[in-house]
Write a protein that holds these residues in place. Sequence first.
Motif, PDB file in Angstrom:
ATOM      1  N   GLU A 188      32.548   6.811   1.036  1.00  0.00           N
ATOM      2  CA  GLU A 188      33.917   7.275   1.234  1.00  0.00           C
ATOM      3  C   GLU A 188      34.268   8.204   2.450  1.00  0.00           C
ATOM      4  OE1 GLU A 188      31.746   7.584  -1.580  1.00  0.00           O
ATOM      5  OE2 GLU A 188      32.360   5.746  -2.450  1.00  0.00           O
ATOM      6  N   PRO A 189      35.256   8.101   2.799  1.00  0.00           N
ATOM      7  CA  PRO A 189      35.935   9.207   3.760  1.00  0.00           C
ATOM      8  C   PRO A 189      36.015  10.589   3.069  1.00  0.00           C
ATOM      9  CG  PRO A 189      37.746   7.770   3.609  1.00  0.00           C
ATOM     10  CD  PRO A 189      36.396   7.102   2.640  1.00  0.00           C
ATOM     11  N   VAL A 190      35.491  11.448   3.701  1.00  0.00           N
ATOM     12  CA  VAL A 190      35.304  12.822   3.284  1.00  0.00           C
ATOM     13  C   VAL A 190      35.804  13.710   4.365  1.00  0.00           C
ATOM     14  CG1 VAL A 190      33.585  12.589   1.228  1.00  0.00           C
ATOM     15  CG2 VAL A 190      32.824  13.123   3.415  1.00  0.00           C
ATOM     16  N   ASP A 191      36.365  14.855   3.872  1.00  0.00           N
ATOM     17  CA  ASP A 191      36.422  15.898   4.950  1.00  0.00           C
ATOM     18  C   ASP A 191      35.100  16.870   5.330  1.00  0.00           C
ATOM     19  OD1 ASP A 191      37.042  18.340   6.438  1.00  0.00           O
ATOM     20  OD2 ASP A 191      38.757  18.587   5.161  1.00  0.00           O
ATOM     21  N   MET A 192      34.324  16.230   6.349  1.00  0.00           N
ATOM     22  CA  MET A 192      33.109  16.798   6.719  1.00  0.00           C
ATOM     23  C   MET A 192      33.026  18.201   7.219  1.00  0.00           C
ATOM     24  SD  MET A 192      31.182  14.244   6.589  1.00  0.00           S
ATOM     25  CE  MET A 192      29.915  13.893   7.595  1.00  0.00           C
ATOM     26  N   VAL A 193      34.437  18.839   7.775  1.00  0.00           N
ATOM     27  CA  VAL A 193      34.554  20.075   7.997  1.00  0.00           C
ATOM     28  C   VAL A 193      34.526  21.058   6.998  1.00  0.00           C
ATOM     29  CG1 VAL A 193      35.865  21.759   9.155  1.00  0.00           C
ATOM     30  CG2 VAL A 193      35.530  19.395  10.230  1.00  0.00           C
ATOM     31  N   ALA A 194      35.119  20.734   5.994  1.00  0.00           N
ATOM     32  CA  ALA A 194      35.182  21.564   4.791  1.00  0.00           C
ATOM     33  C   ALA A 194      33.773  21.528   3.831  1.00  0.00           C
ATOM     34  CB  ALA A 194      36.297  20.956   3.632  1.00  0.00           C
ATOM     35  N   LEU A 195      33.136  20.552   4.094  1.00  0.00           N
ATOM     36  CA  LEU A 195      31.909  20.328   3.339  1.00  0.00           C
ATOM     37  C   LEU A 195      30.821  21.174   4.228  1.00  0.00           C
ATOM     38  CD1 LEU A 195      31.805  16.869   2.017  1.00  0.00           C
ATOM     39  CD2 LEU A 195      32.064  18.687   0.685  1.00  0.00           C
ATOM     40  N   GLY A 196      30.967  21.686   5.403  1.00  0.00           N
ATOM     41  CA  GLY A 196      30.432  22.315   6.430  1.00  0.00           C
ATOM     42  C   GLY A 196      29.309  21.275   6.825  1.00  0.00           C
ATOM     43  N   LEU A 197      29.512  20.007   6.973  1.00  0.00           N
ATOM     44  CA  LEU A 197      28.489  19.094   7.521  1.00  0.00           C
ATOM     45  C   LEU A 197      28.378  18.692   9.022  1.00  0.00           C
ATOM     46  CD1 LEU A 197      28.537  16.554   4.358  1.00  0.00           C
ATOM     47  CD2 LEU A 197      27.064  18.305   5.010  1.00  0.00           C
ATOM     48  N   LEU A 198      29.741  18.684   9.571  1.00  0.00           N
ATOM     49  CA  LEU A 198      30.082  18.394  10.781  1.00  0.00           C
ATOM     50  C   LEU A 198      31.113  19.298  11.407  1.00  0.00           C
ATOM     51  CD1 LEU A 198      29.792  14.438  11.228  1.00  0.00           C
ATOM     52  CD2 LEU A 198      28.205  16.239  12.084  1.00  0.00           C
ATOM     53  N   ARG A 199      31.260  19.496  12.737  1.00  0.00           N
ATOM     54  CA  ARG A 199      32.299  20.230  13.234  1.00  0.00           C
ATOM     55  C   ARG A 199      33.283  19.411  13.700  1.00  0.00           C
ATOM     56  NH1 ARG A 199      29.414  24.313  17.366  1.00  0.00           N
ATOM     57  NH2 ARG A 199      30.734  23.116  18.739  1.00  0.00           N
ATOM     58  N   LYS A 200      34.732  19.731  13.667  1.00  0.00           N
ATOM     59  CA  LYS A 200      35.645  18.727  14.281  1.00  0.00           C
ATOM     60  C   LYS A 200      35.165  18.075  15.742  1.00  0.00           C
ATOM     61  CE  LYS A 200      39.713  21.336  12.717  1.00  0.00           C
ATOM     62  NZ  LYS A 200      41.010  21.795  12.925  1.00  0.00           N
ATOM     63  N   GLY A 201      35.554  16.936  16.007  1.00  0.00           N
ATOM     64  CA  GLY A 201      35.103  16.136  16.963  1.00  0.00           C
ATOM     65  C   GLY A 201      35.782  14.781  17.116  1.00  0.00           C
ATOM     66  N   ARG A 202      35.433  13.937  18.092  1.00  0.00           N
ATOM     67  CA  ARG A 202      36.173  12.687  18.350  1.00  0.00           C
ATOM     68  C   ARG A 202      35.357  11.815  17.196  1.00  0.00           C
ATOM     69  NH1 ARG A 202      34.701  13.412  23.805  1.00  0.00           N
ATOM     70  NH2 ARG A 202      36.346  14.843  24.724  1.00  0.00           N
ATOM     71  N   CYS A 203      36.345  10.630  16.743  1.00  0.00           N
ATOM     72  CA  CYS A 203      35.974   9.705  15.880  1.00  0.00           C
ATOM     73  C   CYS A 203      34.914   8.755  16.674  1.00  0.00           C
ATOM     74  CB  CYS A 203      37.021   8.766  15.824  1.00  0.00           C
ATOM     75  SG  CYS A 203      36.739   7.192  14.668  1.00  0.00           S
ATOM     76  N   ALA A 204      33.764   8.594  15.918  1.00  0.00           N
ATOM     77  CA  ALA A 204      32.525   7.618  16.455  1.00  0.00           C
ATOM     78  C   ALA A 204      33.124   6.236  16.686  1.00  0.00           C
ATOM     79  CB  ALA A 204      31.328   7.930  15.388  1.00  0.00           C
ATOM     80  N   TRP A 205      34.332   5.710  16.023  1.00  0.00           N
ATOM     81  CA  TRP A 205      34.407   4.417  16.138  1.00  0.00           C
ATOM     82  C   TRP A 205      35.660   4.130  17.226  1.00  0.00           C
ATOM     83  CZ3 TRP A 205      32.685   0.131  15.151  1.00  0.00           C
ATOM     84  CH2 TRP A 205      33.480  -1.229  15.425  1.00  0.00           C
ATOM     85  N   CYS A 206      36.656   4.858  17.095  1.00  0.00           N
ATOM     86  CA  CYS A 206      37.743   4.721  18.135  1.00  0.00           C
ATOM     87  C   CYS A 206      37.682   5.174  19.331  1.00  0.00           C
ATOM     88  CB  CYS A 206      39.004   4.794  17.328  1.00  0.00           C
ATOM     89  SG  CYS A 206      39.578   6.354  17.048  1.00  0.00           S
ATOM     90  N   CYS A 207      36.945   6.214  19.259  1.00  0.00           N
ATOM     91  CA  CYS A 207      36.934   7.213  20.578  1.00  0.00           C
ATOM     92  C   CYS A 207      35.606   6.927  21.317  1.00  0.00           C
ATOM     93  CB  CYS A 207      37.039   8.592  20.307  1.00  0.00           C
ATOM     94  SG  CYS A 207      38.897   9.053  19.679  1.00  0.00           S
ATOM     95  N   LEU A 208      34.828   6.798  20.681  1.00  0.00           N
ATOM     96  CA  LEU A 208      33.210   6.724  21.298  1.00  0.00           C
ATOM     97  C   LEU A 208      32.418   5.433  20.933  1.00  0.00           C
ATOM     98  CD1 LEU A 208      32.240  10.193  20.045  1.00  0.00           C
ATOM     99  CD2 LEU A 208      33.182   9.631  22.295  1.00  0.00           C
ATOM    100  N   GLY A 209      32.720   4.651  20.092  1.00  0.00           N
ATOM    101  CA  GLY A 209      31.927   3.572  19.516  1.00  0.00           C
ATOM    102  C   GLY A 209      32.446   2.165  20.001  1.00  0.00           C
ATOM    103  N   GLU A 210      32.260   1.119  19.378  1.00  0.00           N
ATOM    104  CA  GLU A 210      32.390  -0.094  19.486  1.00  0.00           C
ATOM    105  C   GLU A 210      34.035  -0.632  19.702  1.00  0.00           C
ATOM    106  OE1 GLU A 210      29.787  -3.385  18.129  1.00  0.00           O
ATOM    107  OE2 GLU A 210      28.292  -2.026  17.859  1.00  0.00           O
ATOM    108  N   GLY A 211      34.742   0.014  18.594  1.00  0.00           N
ATOM    109  CA  GLY A 211      36.095  -0.044  18.439  1.00  0.00           C
ATOM    110  C   GLY A 211      36.878   0.593  19.652  1.00  0.00           C
ATOM    111  N   LYS A 212      36.165   1.297  20.728  1.00  0.00           N
ATOM    112  CA  LYS A 212      36.695   2.137  21.464  1.00  0.00           C
ATOM    113  C   LYS A 212      38.010   1.601  21.979  1.00  0.00           C
ATOM    114  CE  LYS A 212      35.073   4.762  25.546  1.00  0.00           C
ATOM    115  NZ  LYS A 212      33.967   4.854  26.412  1.00  0.00           N
ATOM    116  N   ARG A 213      39.127   2.463  22.004  1.00  0.00           N
ATOM    117  CA  ARG A 213      40.355   2.440  22.532  1.00  0.00           C
ATOM    118  C   ARG A 213      40.597   3.639  23.632  1.00  0.00           C
ATOM    119  NH1 ARG A 213      40.847   0.919  17.131  1.00  0.00           N
ATOM    120  NH2 ARG A 213      41.711   3.159  16.452  1.00  0.00           N
TER     121      ARG A 213
END
Length: 68
Positions: free
Chosen positions: A5-30
């Motif tokens: 499920e999509p979760v707020d990764m920053v609030a959980l302290g798991l990842l810092r803010k950054g670009r989406c791995a799908w639309c900005c960096l991955g195969e769905g890149k736009r």
Amino acid sequence: SRGHEPVDMVALGLLRKGRCAWCCLGEGKRARKETKKKFGCKSCMVRLCPLPCHTDYHKQKLRVTHDD
């Protein structure tokens, strides 16, 4: 699927803010988005826009996994 499920990764302290791995960096890149994403998949540990990127990323991931 369960556990992806999509979760707020920053609030959980798991990842810092950054670009989406799908639309900005991955195969769905736009076009590059300058907005920082704080949501992602806790199970996959990747930053993803809540919709539609989260769904598209997991559809592709499941397809690749099942094709192997």
